[in-house]
Scaffold this active site. Structure first.
Site, short mmCIF file in Angstrom:
data_model
loop_
_atom_site.label_atom_id
_atom_site.label_comp_id
_atom_site.label_asym_id
_atom_site.label_seq_id
_atom_site.Cartn_x
_atom_site.Cartn_y
_atom_site.Cartn_z
N SER A 147 28.17 30.00 -64.49
CA SER A 147 28.60 28.96 -63.30
C SER A 147 29.05 27.47 -63.64
O SER A 147 28.40 26.77 -64.57
CB SER A 147 28.34 29.36 -62.14
OG SER A 147 28.59 28.52 -60.93
N TYR A 160 20.34 26.74 -57.73
CA TYR A 160 22.03 27.70 -58.31
C TYR A 160 22.16 26.69 -59.72
O TYR A 160 21.71 27.46 -60.87
CB TYR A 160 22.81 27.90 -57.46
CG TYR A 160 24.00 28.69 -57.83
CD1 TYR A 160 23.90 30.00 -58.25
CD2 TYR A 160 25.24 27.76 -58.16
CE1 TYR A 160 24.58 30.79 -58.54
CE2 TYR A 160 26.22 29.04 -58.52
CZ TYR A 160 26.26 30.13 -59.02
OH TYR A 160 26.55 30.92 -59.37
N LYS A 164 21.85 28.36 -63.40
CA LYS A 164 22.30 28.98 -63.71
C LYS A 164 22.51 28.58 -65.26
O LYS A 164 23.10 28.74 -66.44
CB LYS A 164 24.04 28.20 -63.14
CG LYS A 164 24.93 29.71 -61.97
CD LYS A 164 24.34 31.21 -62.82
CE LYS A 164 24.41 31.73 -61.75
NZ LYS A 164 24.73 33.69 -62.42
#
Length: 257
Positions: A147, A160, A164
């Site tokens: 991401s 998150y 990633k």
């Protein structure tokens, strides 16, 4: 071989996790269109059964598997289904993953580790399961879906974004571990206008995000699928250990706020 002939997956077998909707569905459909036989995996069986029906209706071959990538037994069963159905494994797409925003003073260490497990450890475990079969097939390809959050500095994304970022670095390192017979790359999408996001996104928010994106529009799942197809085919035979950013040119988060 002509240049266009390099963009084929004829006779290949691909496992795509998170294939029931969004980016994973688009990648599964693209791989099947290019000639691959596809194992479509997701936690919700009805979702991947619908994807398989679309692939078969277009003349392709696919099988649906219910799999929670956090569960070792289910990962093993998915790989076994691929081998029993299609005889080999040549491609793995680690698309399953995700997490919402988090408050670092409220998210427990256990919850933080679960985000890492879902996004990073599952990809590592599936590579361990699939790479020996790729060696038996003579070559292989792993694609991780990371991401833009892996490199953006923004509030409320410590879990998150960290997960990633770890997946991106894992991609680079495994590429060296598995070269030259197996390539490992990743795609880092920017904001993608999935059907689910489009239904809940206010018009003013979408307009602000588009204004903040150099290309002045949000991405579509097919944009990611096209990049995924390139990275899987012989067209990218000399590309490994790379993170391909498909984000409309954004160098920071385009979310308004």
């Amino acid at each position: 071989m002509s240049l266009l002939d390099r963009f084929t997956l004829r006779d290949d077998v691909a496992i795509v996790t998170g294939a029931g909707r969004g980016i994973g569905r688009a990648i599964a459909l693209a791989y099947a269109e290019a000639g691959a036989r596809v194992v479509c995996a997701a936690r919700t069986l009805t979702d991947v059964e619908a994807v398989v029906a679309d692939i078969r209706a277009a003349g392709g071959q696919a099988v649906a598997v219910s799999c929670d990538v956090n569960e070792p037994a289910q990962r093993q069963a998915m790989v076994q289904t691929a081998l029993e159905t299609f005889g080999r494994i040549t491609h793995l797409v680690n698309n399953a993953g995700g997490a919402g925003p988090n408050d670092p003073l409220k998210m427990s260490v256990e919850e933080f580790e679960q985000v890492l497990r879902f996004n990073v450890s599952s990809a590592y475990a599936l590579a361990q399961l699939c790479v020996p079969h790729m060696h038996e097939a003579g070559s292989g390809n792993i694609l991780n879906i990371t991401s833009g959050a892996a490199r953006y500095a923004q509030p409320q994304f410590s879990a998150y974004g960290s997960a990633k970022a770890a997946l991106s670095q894992l991609t680079r390192l495994l590429a060296h571990d598995f070269a030259p017979r197996i390539r490992v790359n990743a795609i880092a999408p920017g904001p993608i206008l999935t059907d689910a996001l489009n239904r809940v996104m206010p018009t003013e928010m979408r307009a602000a995000m588009e204004a903040n994106t150099p290309m002045k529009c949000l991405g579509e799942v097919e944009d990611i699928a096209a990049a995924a197809l390139y990275l899987a085919t012989p067209a990218s035979r000399w590309v490994t250990g790379k993170i391909i950013e498909v984000d409309g040119g954004a160098e920071s988060s385009v979310w308004p706020g």
